[in-house]
Design a protein around this motif. Structure first.
Motif, PDB file in Angstrom:
ATOM      1  N   GLU A  12       0.786  -1.235   0.000  1.00 44.99           N
ATOM      2  CA  GLU A  12       0.000   0.000   0.000  1.00 44.99           C
ATOM      3  C   GLU A  12       0.820   1.289   0.000  1.00 44.99           C
ATOM      4  O   GLU A  12       0.580   2.157  -0.815  1.00 44.99           O
ATOM      5  N   GLU A  15       2.239   2.254  -3.303  1.00 46.65           N
ATOM      6  CA  GLU A  15       1.213   2.753  -4.197  1.00 46.65           C
ATOM      7  C   GLU A  15       1.078   4.285  -4.068  1.00 46.65           C
ATOM      8  O   GLU A  15       1.204   5.026  -5.017  1.00 46.65           O
ATOM      9  N   GLU A  18       4.034   6.303  -5.074  1.00 49.40           N
ATOM     10  CA  GLU A  18       4.232   6.510  -6.486  1.00 49.40           C
ATOM     11  C   GLU A  18       3.367   7.647  -6.991  1.00 49.40           C
ATOM     12  O   GLU A  18       3.776   8.427  -7.825  1.00 49.40           O
ATOM     13  N   GLU A  19       2.177   7.716  -6.430  1.00 54.59           N
ATOM     14  CA  GLU A  19       1.308   8.808  -6.843  1.00 54.59           C
ATOM     15  C   GLU A  19       1.917  10.140  -6.432  1.00 54.59           C
ATOM     16  O   GLU A  19       1.898  11.113  -7.171  1.00 54.59           O
ATOM     17  N   GLU A  22       4.614  10.955  -8.626  1.00 49.18           N
ATOM     18  CA  GLU A  22       4.136  11.325  -9.930  1.00 49.18           C
ATOM     19  C   GLU A  22       4.019  12.836 -10.075  1.00 49.18           C
ATOM     20  O   GLU A  22       4.309  13.393 -11.099  1.00 49.18           O
ATOM     21  N   ASP A  25       7.212  14.230 -10.791  1.00 47.10           N
ATOM     22  CA  ASP A  25       7.967  13.557 -11.834  1.00 47.10           C
ATOM     23  C   ASP A  25       7.805  14.289 -13.150  1.00 47.10           C
ATOM     24  O   ASP A  25       6.710  14.671 -13.524  1.00 47.10           O
ATOM     25  N   MET A  27       8.200  13.494 -16.741  1.00 44.31           N
ATOM     26  CA  MET A  27       8.318  12.619 -17.899  1.00 44.31           C
ATOM     27  C   MET A  27       9.170  11.368 -17.696  1.00 44.31           C
ATOM     28  O   MET A  27       9.235  10.544 -18.564  1.00 44.31           O
ATOM     29  N   MET A  29       9.787   7.671 -16.558  1.00 46.40           N
ATOM     30  CA  MET A  29       8.892   6.568 -16.251  1.00 46.40           C
ATOM     31  C   MET A  29       9.449   5.698 -15.137  1.00 46.40           C
ATOM     32  O   MET A  29       8.838   4.752 -14.711  1.00 46.40           O
ATOM     33  N   PHE A  31      10.467   4.187 -11.673  1.00 47.70           N
ATOM     34  CA  PHE A  31       9.972   4.298 -10.315  1.00 47.70           C
ATOM     35  C   PHE A  31      10.754   3.329  -9.444  1.00 47.70           C
ATOM     36  O   PHE A  31      10.405   3.027  -8.338  1.00 47.70           O
ATOM     37  N   SER A  67      13.911  -6.138  -9.716  1.00 44.41           N
ATOM     38  CA  SER A  67      14.614  -6.153 -10.996  1.00 44.41           C
ATOM     39  C   SER A  67      15.414  -7.432 -11.205  1.00 44.41           C
ATOM     40  O   SER A  67      15.825  -7.722 -12.311  1.00 44.41           O
TER      41      SER A  67
ATOM     42  N   SER B 680       8.562  -5.986 -15.301  1.00 42.03           N
ATOM     43  CA  SER B 680       9.469  -4.938 -14.854  1.00 42.03           C
ATOM     44  C   SER B 680      10.517  -4.773 -15.942  1.00 42.03           C
ATOM     45  O   SER B 680      10.667  -5.651 -16.785  1.00 42.03           O
ATOM     46  N   ARG B 758      -0.246   6.681 -14.155  1.00 44.61           N
ATOM     47  CA  ARG B 758       0.857   7.537 -14.562  1.00 44.61           C
ATOM     48  C   ARG B 758       0.643   8.066 -15.982  1.00 44.61           C
ATOM     49  O   ARG B 758       0.828   9.241 -16.263  1.00 44.61           O
ATOM     50  N   LYS B 762       0.081  11.843 -17.440  1.00 46.62           N
ATOM     51  CA  LYS B 762       1.003  12.371 -18.423  1.00 46.62           C
ATOM     52  C   LYS B 762       0.233  12.954 -19.609  1.00 46.62           C
ATOM     53  O   LYS B 762       0.495  14.083 -20.053  1.00 46.62           O
TER      54      LYS B 762
END
Lengths: 359, 773
Positions: A12, A15, A18-19, A22, A25, A27, A29, A31, A67, B680, B758, B762
């Protein structure tokens, strides 16, 4: 399931974060590694005491976990797990409600019901009358489909029934293990008694087998004196006390031969004789090993039922031993315990019938 | 649309009227005034005066004496025996009488009168005849001699589940009746119609009859409809049965025959208000069944061993082995071939010809299964035999004489659909008991045979289901629901199907059609939906095609749609995989497999125009000439439909930089529900939108650097999950083209939702900037 490991412990805050991110941010992408400045909302909702350093560390670790490429096995497990989760959830419980369900409800469908003909004569399909029929219809003619057919994925070349056979074997092994455990629990004294009895019985069996062999040899010697012939003869003509010995031997021999034939691979074709080659003569047949006449012939009545022998075999070992000893005494004036053939009926010098007598 | 159907109906009514007159006149001719008729030579210049010349006969025929629906078998036989063809008036050929003789030996022939009696007494009839009884070819002809469609103008239709069957049976029956295929007897399948104004008897796929019914709800063109192979329970047959059940109540003059090859015909009887049943025994011999004592570890291995064992030890007779798919079959064929060579050398075994058989095999190779078994290698040597390794198409649809041994591992590839993940896939699954019996029966066609089941008797009893699930329970119903809506079925929930599908499947279909804007929120057909149903395509493809002019690329989308409607055009033989892949690279477009397909098609058309040997060209480029030309044919048919519905055919100039972008965007108009997002960065794993399934991109793709978002044509489920035929897309397009589906609020929390959020922001920012400027 392994997916859970790689997800952040609490999805949570990420989430919201990230908003948050945003808004600032421009442009980009990415995160994966958010700047450590966006702290306000997260810290208040979850962890009051997480310092910015700790947070940064945690986020970096999470990003790394995300990753890192998954191993094939992990991936397969996760794929399967997701599929199974999706397959086990009814669509009727999903949120938000599907428009499809609303359309069906308008046609008179109620959750939990099945599709298909109503039992009552169908009313003219004006939607208002359909709505009145709220009850799921009892349907004539067997079970109706309520759930979609399950998807079973087969990923090998196992034949039908192998899986359930495997399961059955596992079950049986478990049952057997349980049985053994139960037996081990029995009292120790009982255990000693049982062991003694088992040992004794084994000894009797061994002596009985020895007695049978002696009897067979004696009979052979006697017969040679009489006629001078050897060979297989009907089992029934053999006294019951050592008939079992002969029978077991003949059966073993027959099995061995059958296995031999079978192992000759395609030569097993001879068991299902098919092609008659007219050009083949006696010699060819012999050379190809096709001749049906084998040197060894088993007793004719090998497969016949022998109640006398069955009854005899059912006796306890000590009784069978007693009988074979008696048989030797009666027929050949031989004492199994003295290991000696007496010259006369009286068998003078032999202390008695039983082993104890000879101690 | 409505007007034209009305017209159609009126004209058929008129024709009916004319025909009635016509029949009266013909009858008076029969009474003795034949001479008058003979003088009345038809004048070709006055043909327009004599309107019914086309429908009625202007020659003398034994059929003139017949009373419709009151004929007898004896009458019909007499007509069949006459020197002139009762249907064309021309003299019968020698061949005709030869075939007639064999026809008279068929098991159904003995029950012709019984059949007619029952047919006259009822509206719906269930007919059971095992394969080989002759029902598919004979029953429609019996009906033809009784219905006399040339008088009523009402045709006889006989449906088949498969295109090939419809074509080959129509040809056979045309030969039997001594007429030209496409005239009195014709066929109609998707994308191909071989019928004419004279056609009386029409073989067609079940799907084709369903499509016809969309424009003719009463099926008023037909006097009798025969549903053949109903036991196969295809999706279209099931829908047709439900429709016919309704129509039969309204149209008392319509006769219906349900033909099945298996014994569960009782289910059909019950369904059709206890319709009477007529059974004809097939020509079958007993089949001895063997089971294995233990379950098999590897059924392919076991199958190969069993075939060899049979070859070594059993008397003459051909072998049929059932396996599941192309790869497995080719593998088994190779192994059997090698082993047999050894057996010939070492054990003096007879020769054995091994033939594969599966749907995608080119027809000339399929034909080889009918070759004779090889002769013994030398005089007096062991006789040869043939071994056919087949998918379950040899189970019911194909009859191969000479099979004595059947090897059945108990598996087949079956289509399965689950609405919860929206995946339709072919999966290897255990067959049903009914299927196993059908397979065993194949061994007893010519003489008593043997069936070797590669599983235990216990497994047969306990693990196999009784009946194969009907297709309707295993399919995505989006297309069916659209068809039903067009057929005027309002209440889908209570539609009287023999086996209604799971409610969730129906819900998913309605939902998908709603997203595609084919149905509105009330479940009513929209204009788009009505138009989409005109195309013999899946709704997503149809919608994509109809919306393509908006993206200035309808020509290209039309080509792509056609290419997606035929089997794979790429040929990749095991022996030349590398070269095949290199050739494919020549056509490759870095942004997508759809575009690569289009490039290959354009190259194919180019080769055609430049007077090259196209077949050779295809062979050199590892492309399937057969599938490319059928795609070409499909394109032509679809183009016609587009033209009748005023869907404009436009292209972006090739020089324009948006040529390919427009196509990629147009794909989304139909396939926005088949999109996957990379899990990802750097990962090879994708996640399907909304269903949240993990998938990989199929290795056959030409896209070397896929984007974070791709649209896919197909979700393939084997032991892994793949998406096949993909094209790179930009997520902004999704929000623009399918805002309803990509409404961020409707997504569950997760990576896809945050990614979409997102992107929405944008886009909004960018618009705000533009607005501000």
């Amino acid at each position: 399931m392994s997916s859970l490991k790689h997800n952040p412990p609490n999805p949570e805050p990420r989430e919201e974060e990230e908003e948050e991110e945003e808004e600032e941010d421009y442009m980009t992408m990415s995160f994966a590694d958010p700047p450590p400045t966006t702290t306000t909302t997260t810290t208040t909702t979850t962890n009051q005491y997480e310092t910015s350093l700790q947070r940064r560390l945690r986020l970096r670790r999470e990003a790394e976990a995300r990753s890192r490429p998954k191993s094939k096995a992990e991936l397969a497990a996760e794929t399967d797990a997701r599929r199974e989760t999706a397959l086990s959830q009814s669509l009727f419980t999903s949120q938000p409600k599907s428009k499809g369900l609303a359309m069906m409800a308008r046609m008179g469908f109620t959750a939990g019901g099945a599709l298909g003909k109503k039992q009552q004569p169908q009313p003219s399909s004006s939607s208002s009358s359909c709505l009145l029929e709220q009850q799921p219809q009892s349907i004539s003619g067997g079970a109706r489909t309520l759930e979609p057919i399950r998807i079973e994925i087969k990923d090998g070349r196992e034949g039908i029934g192998l899986e359930s056979e495997r399961k059955r074997k596992v079950r049986e092994a478990a049952a057997a293990a349980g049985e053994r455990a139960k037996r081990a629990k029995a009292g120790e004294g009982e255990y000693r008694e049982r062991m003694r009895r088992e040992r004794e019985e084994a000894r009797w069996e061994g002596q009985f087998a020895g007695g049978q062999k002696v009897a067979e040899r004696m009979a052979g010697e006697k017969e040679e004196e009489d006629q001078g012939t050897v060979g297989s003869r009907p089992l029934r003509s053999i006294p019951v006390v050592w008939r079992g010995l002969v029978k077991a031997r003949e059966e073993a021999e027959r099995d061995r031969r059958m296995r031999y034939d079978l192992e000759q691979g395609l030569a097993a074709a001879r068991l299902l004789p098919t092609y008659d080659d007219p050009e083949e003569d006696e010699d060819d047949r012999k050379a190809l090993g096709k001749s049906a006449a084998t040197a060894y012939v088993t007793a004719d009545d090998l497969d016949e039922e022998d109640t006398e022998l069955d009854e005899f075999n059912a006796l306890p070992a000590d009784e069978r031993l007693r009988r074979v000893v008696e048989h030797l005494r009666d027929e050949y004036r031989y004492c199994f315990w003295c290991k000696f053939t007496y010259p006369d009926e009286e068998m003078e010098g032999c202390p008695g019938l039983t082993e104890e007598d000879h101690d | 649309m409505a007007d034209s159907t009305k017209n159609l109906k009126r004209s058929s009514a008129e024709r009916e009227g004319n025909n009635n007159q016509d029949s009266k006149r013909l009858k008076t001719n029969g009474d003795g005034s034949a001479n008058a008729k003979m003088d009345e030579k038809p004048n070709p210049y006055l043909a327009h005066y004599d309107e019914d010349a086309q429908d009625g006969f202007n020659f003398k025929s034994p059929l003139d004496q017949f009373e419709r629906q009151q004929t007898t078998a004896a009458q019909a036989s007499e007509a069949e025996d006459s020197d002139n063809n009762p249907w064309t008036g021309k003299p019968h050929s020698q061949q005709y009488f030869k075939i007639l003789k064999t026809r008279r030996d068929l098991p159904v022939q003995k029950q012709r009168q019984e059949f007619l009696d029952m047919y006259h007494s009822t509206q719906i009839l269930v007919f059971v005849g095992e394969t080989g009884s002759g029902k598919t070819t004979q029953i429609p002809q019996y009906v033809l001699y009784d219905e006399l469609p040339h008088l009523t103008g009402k045709l006889i239709a006989c449906t088949q589940p498969r295109r090939v069957a419809a074509m080959s049976v129509a040809q056979r029956v045309a030969n039997e009746l001594d007429v030209t295929l496409g005239e009195e007897v014709g066929y109609s399948i998707r994308f191909e119609n071989r019928t004419g104004p004279k056609t009386l008897l029409k073989y067609m796929t079940d799907g084709q009859l369903l499509r016809e019914a969309m424009h003719d709800h009463e099926m008023s063109r037909y006097g009798c409809i025969i549903l053949d192979e109903a036991h196969e329970r295809t999706l279209a047959t099931d829908i047709l049965m439900a429709l016919l059940k309704q129509i039969a109540a309204r149209r008392k003059d319509l006769k219906i025959i349900i033909m099945s090859a298996t014994l569960d015909a009782q289910k059909f009887q019950t369904y059709f208000y206890s319709a009477p049943l007529l059974a004809v025994p097939g020509r079958t011999h007993p089949v001895e069944i063997f089971y294995t004592p233990e379950p098999e570890r590897d059924y392919v291995e076991a199958a190969v061993r069993t075939v060899l064992q049979i070859h070594a030890s059993e008397p003459e007779g051909d072998i049929l082995l059932f396996l599941t798919g192309e790869e497995e079959i080719e593998d088994a064929c190779r192994r059997i071939g090698l082993e047999v060579d050894d057996m010939i050398r070492e054990l003096d075994a007879g020769p054995m010809a091994v033939y594969p058989l599966y749907g995608t095999l080119p027809p000339f190779q399929q034909q080889r299964i009918f070759d004779k078994a090889p002769d013994a290698l030398r005089k007096g040597g062991r006789p040869g035999r043939k071994c056919i390794v087949s998918t379950n198409i040899a189970e019911t649809s194909l009859t191969i004489d000479g099979i004595v041994y059947v090897v059945d591992p108990g598996f087949s590839k079956q289509k399965i659909y689950n609405p919860r993940t929206r995946v339709e896939s072919l999966l290897v699954s255990p067959i049903s008991k009914a299927s196993a019996q059908q397979r065993a029966g194949r061994a007893g066609r010519t003489r008593p045979g043997k069936c070797f089941r590669l599983y235990t008797e216990n497994a047969f009893k306990k693990e196999l289901i009784e009946q194969t699930y009907p297709e309707i329970l295993r399919s995505n119903l989006a297309n069916t629901v659209l068809e039903l809506k067009k057929l005027g079925v309002e209440d889908l929930v209570h539609f009287d199907l023999m086996d209604p599908p799971a409610p969730e499947t129906m819900m998913r279909a309605l939902e998908e059609l709603n997203y595609l804007a084919c149905l509105d929120d009330d479940g009513e057909l929209t204009t788009l939906g009505s138009m989409a149903s005109e195309f013999p395509l899946d709704p997503a493809l149809a919608v994509m095609l109809i919306s393509s002019p908006e993206f200035y690329c309808s020509n290209e989308i039309l080509s792509i749609t056609s290419l997606l409607s035929v089997p794979q055009i790429w040929v990749r033989p095991n022996t030349a995989r590398k070269r095949a892949d290199e050739m494919k690279q020549q056509f490759a477009h870095p942004d997508g497999d759809h575009l690569t397909l289009l490039n290959a098609y354009h190259a194919f058309k180019g080769a055609e125009q430049s007077d090259e040997d196209v077949k050779k060209w295809c062979h050199e480029h590892f492309l399937s000439y057969r599938h490319l030309s059928s795609a070409d044919n499909v394109r032509l048919q679809l183009k016609r439909i587009m033209e009748t519905h005023d869907v404009e055919l436009v292209s972006t100039p090739f020089q324009n930089k948006d040529y390919y972008t427009n196509i990629r965007r147009a794909l989304l108009a139909g396939f926005f529900m088949q999109v996957a997002m990379r899990e990802s960065s750097n990962s090879k794993v994708y996640k399907t939108v909304k269903d949240d399934q993990l998938v990989m991109i199929h290795p056959g793709t030409v896209v070397s650097s896929p984007y974070d978002w791709v649209v896919y044509n197909e979700f393939v489920l084997t032991t892994k999950q793949y998406v096949r035929t993909i094209t790179n897309i930009r997520p902004e397009w999704l929000l623009e083209i399918a805002p309803g589906y990509y409404d961020v609020d409707s997504f569950e929390k997760g990576e896809i939702k945050s990614a979409l959020t997102r992107i929405t922001d944008k886009v909004r920012r960018r618009q705000a900037m533009k607005g501000g400027r």
